[in-house]
Design a protein around this motif. Structure first.
Motif, PDB file in Angstrom:
ATOM      1  N   THR A  58       0.830  -1.205   0.000  1.00 60.21           N
ATOM      2  CA  THR A  58       0.000   0.000   0.000  1.00 60.21           C
ATOM      3  C   THR A  58       0.863   1.253   0.000  1.00 60.21           C
ATOM      4  O   THR A  58       1.742   1.402   0.850  1.00 60.21           O
ATOM      5  CB  THR A  58      -0.928   0.013   1.231  1.00 60.21           C
ATOM      6  N   ASP A  59       0.621   2.142  -0.948  1.00 57.18           N
ATOM      7  CA  ASP A  59       1.359   3.401  -1.025  1.00 57.18           C
ATOM      8  C   ASP A  59       0.574   4.519  -0.343  1.00 57.18           C
ATOM      9  O   ASP A  59      -0.610   4.726  -0.615  1.00 57.18           O
ATOM     10  CB  ASP A  59       1.625   3.788  -2.482  1.00 57.18           C
ATOM     11  N   ILE A  60       1.259   5.236   0.537  1.00 57.15           N
ATOM     12  CA  ILE A  60       0.698   6.401   1.230  1.00 57.15           C
ATOM     13  C   ILE A  60       1.473   7.623   0.731  1.00 57.15           C
ATOM     14  O   ILE A  60       2.693   7.649   0.817  1.00 57.15           O
ATOM     15  CB  ILE A  60       0.856   6.269   2.751  1.00 57.15           C
ATOM     16  N   HIS A 110      -4.877   1.566  -0.937  1.00 55.52           N
ATOM     17  CA  HIS A 110      -5.798   0.582  -0.370  1.00 55.52           C
ATOM     18  C   HIS A 110      -6.426   1.176   0.888  1.00 55.52           C
ATOM     19  O   HIS A 110      -5.953   2.188   1.398  1.00 55.52           O
ATOM     20  CB  HIS A 110      -5.076  -0.731   0.009  1.00 55.52           C
ATOM     21  N   GLU A 111      -7.449   0.529   1.378  1.00 57.60           N
ATOM     22  CA  GLU A 111      -8.063   0.965   2.639  1.00 57.60           C
ATOM     23  C   GLU A 111      -7.027   0.924   3.761  1.00 57.60           C
ATOM     24  O   GLU A 111      -6.221   0.001   3.844  1.00 57.60           O
ATOM     25  CB  GLU A 111      -9.239   0.061   2.994  1.00 57.60           C
ATOM     26  N   VAL A 112      -7.058   1.942   4.614  1.00 54.62           N
ATOM     27  CA  VAL A 112      -6.165   2.005   5.761  1.00 54.62           C
ATOM     28  C   VAL A 112      -6.982   2.323   7.005  1.00 54.62           C
ATOM     29  O   VAL A 112      -8.189   2.561   6.943  1.00 54.62           O
ATOM     30  CB  VAL A 112      -5.068   3.085   5.569  1.00 54.62           C
ATOM     31  N   PRO A 118     -11.346   4.546   3.335  1.00 51.41           N
ATOM     32  CA  PRO A 118     -11.251   3.854   2.044  1.00 51.41           C
ATOM     33  C   PRO A 118     -10.077   4.359   1.216  1.00 51.41           C
ATOM     34  O   PRO A 118      -9.577   5.470   1.418  1.00 51.41           O
ATOM     35  CB  PRO A 118     -12.580   4.195   1.355  1.00 51.41           C
ATOM     36  N   ALA A 119      -9.639   3.535   0.280  1.00 54.25           N
ATOM     37  CA  ALA A 119      -8.609   3.962  -0.660  1.00 54.25           C
ATOM     38  C   ALA A 119      -9.079   5.215  -1.373  1.00 54.25           C
ATOM     39  O   ALA A 119     -10.261   5.385  -1.665  1.00 54.25           O
ATOM     40  CB  ALA A 119      -8.332   2.846  -1.666  1.00 54.25           C
ATOM     41  N   GLY A 120      -8.150   6.122  -1.654  1.00 54.13           N
ATOM     42  CA  GLY A 120      -8.529   7.352  -2.337  1.00 54.13           C
ATOM     43  C   GLY A 120      -7.623   8.503  -1.966  1.00 54.13           C
ATOM     44  O   GLY A 120      -6.609   8.341  -1.287  1.00 54.13           O
ATOM     45  N   ASP A 146     -16.380  16.433   5.127  1.00 55.81           N
ATOM     46  CA  ASP A 146     -15.483  15.646   5.980  1.00 55.81           C
ATOM     47  C   ASP A 146     -15.668  14.156   5.731  1.00 55.81           C
ATOM     48  O   ASP A 146     -16.804  13.656   5.702  1.00 55.81           O
ATOM     49  CB  ASP A 146     -15.730  15.924   7.462  1.00 55.81           C
ATOM     50  N   VAL A 147     -14.580  13.440   5.589  1.00 54.52           N
ATOM     51  CA  VAL A 147     -14.602  11.979   5.521  1.00 54.52           C
ATOM     52  C   VAL A 147     -14.225  11.399   6.880  1.00 54.52           C
ATOM     53  O   VAL A 147     -14.734  10.357   7.294  1.00 54.52           O
ATOM     54  CB  VAL A 147     -13.627  11.478   4.434  1.00 54.52           C
TER      55      VAL A 147
END
Length: 370
Positions: free
Chosen positions: A45-47, A97-99, A107-109, A144-145
């Motif tokens: 997973t890339d952050i 990916h989801e974290v 969610p991923a995004g 807001d998420v």
């Protein structure tokens, strides 16, 4: 004639000025606050954090340039705006990916990253779906998420240029930190690495990659490495038989043996292992034997190293592997004999070592240890 030329010249000058004006509007110049991006991979997973980096320039940052709490910034629609956590366009953070951030699933995004620091050190961090605004002048709480709180840390040294970094990285998590002036604001991002990888593997087995035996071997090995023994056994069996690509190899048979051993089925595990030995290359059997030495299974390692000499007719590194297991068992006499039998196929870079190994064995020292 002159009356016809003048309107044409006027139009030409207008179009020229218009074109020059538009060219000037499109040129690229350096930002006063340099643009930057920092990324960290956790598992697969890339952050990524993308931001602009303002300087301190002797200014009061916290409670000054960055006001505490939520504020009206004198422009825009937001009457209670957080800080943009950088400068210029919104700071953004993205995940492939989801974290989970501070225990909250995301969610991923890609998200805008806002912060609202308080005088007592508490900081409200916000992930917003609005990633394209200039600053937080039009911040809308409805976008807001996620909101969560962390505690900032005061530092004895000052960071002149606002910096995001990943200073603590573990196999399934990373801590992202904002450093500016004498304050650090960290937050932890957790990644369900095994779940993500296993989901990806299951998908790979259904696409063109799944038409290759090596994909099933790799899938089984990964499942075994994380303790999912039933799934590992299912996938390695698919590699061994039942598909157009299936065939018995040292790799899949020895893996099946290890799985069965872990499941407590020792008898079948040994039968499968014996079946695999004639199929193993010198390097494959050597690596298996070394793994057993490392695990302290010296009798089993000796069995594997002897099989390597037998089935591969003494090819390197079979005698060398046999010497290593004898040395580990403190049988220095047989270790010396095995080392003497290493043949002309021994790589040149190994030969100088053998002199040192022989000297240690003559002193009754295990040359496996440093």
């Amino acid at each position: 004639m002159k009356k016809q030329i003048m309107p044409f010249l006027t139009l030409t000058i207008f179009l020229t000025l218009f074109t020059m004006s538009n060219l000037g509007a499109q040129i690229t110049t350096p930002a006063k606050s340099p643009e930057a991006e920092v990324s960290q991979r956790v598992g697969i997973t890339d952050i990524t954090i993308h931001y602009n980096r303002p300087f301190v320039k002797g200014r009061k940052i916290w409670g000054g340039l960055v006001p505490y709490g939520f504020n009206y910034l004198g422009f825009g629609t937001s009457k209670a705006a957080p800080w943009r956590a950088g400068s210029d366009y919104n700071t953004t953070i993205s995940f492939t990916h989801e974290v989970s951030i501070q225990g909250n699933k995301v969610p991923a995004g890609k998200y805008a990253l806002f912060m609202a620091p308080e005088k007592n050190g508490e900081v409200t961090i916000i992930l917003s779906s609005n990633t394209t605004s200039w600053g937080s002048y039009f911040y809308d709480e409805k976008e807001d998420v996620l909101r969560f709180n962390v505690t900032s840390q005061d530092k004895s040294t000052s960071t002149e240029l606002l910096t995001y970094s990943f200073d603590t990285v573990k196999p399934t998590s990373a801590t992202a930190s904002l450093n500016w002036g004498t304050k650090e604001i960290p937050f932890t991002i957790d990644v369900a690495v095994n779940e993500i990888v296993m989901k990806g593997i299951r998908n790979d087995l259904r696409n063109p990659k799944g038409f290759q035996q090596s994909t099933w071997d790799a899938a089984a090995n990964y499942a075994f490495s994380i303790g999912q023994l039933e799934q590992a056994l299912e996938w390695v069996n698919a590699s061994i038989e039942g598909n157009f690509f299936s065939k018995e190899t040292f790799s899949n048979l020895s893996l099946k043996s290890q799985i069965l051993e872990k499941q407590g089925n020792t008898t079948e595990a040994n039968e499968i292992l014996q079946k695999s030995l004639p199929l193993g290359s010198p390097d494959e059997l050597y690596r298996l034997g070394i793994g057993l030495i490392t695990d302290g299974q010296l009798d089993k390692a000796l069995e594997i190293m002897k099989a390597n000499v037998k089935y591969n007719k003494g090819a390197f590194p079979s005698h060398y592997g046999l010497a290593r297991v004898y040395s580990a068992k403190k049988d220095f006499k047989n270790a010396l004999k095995a080392l003497e039998k290493t043949g002309d196929d021994t790589p040149e870079h190994f030969k100088p070592r053998f002199k040192q190994y022989k000297e240690r064995l003559q002193k009754k020292e295990d040359f496996n240890s440093k």
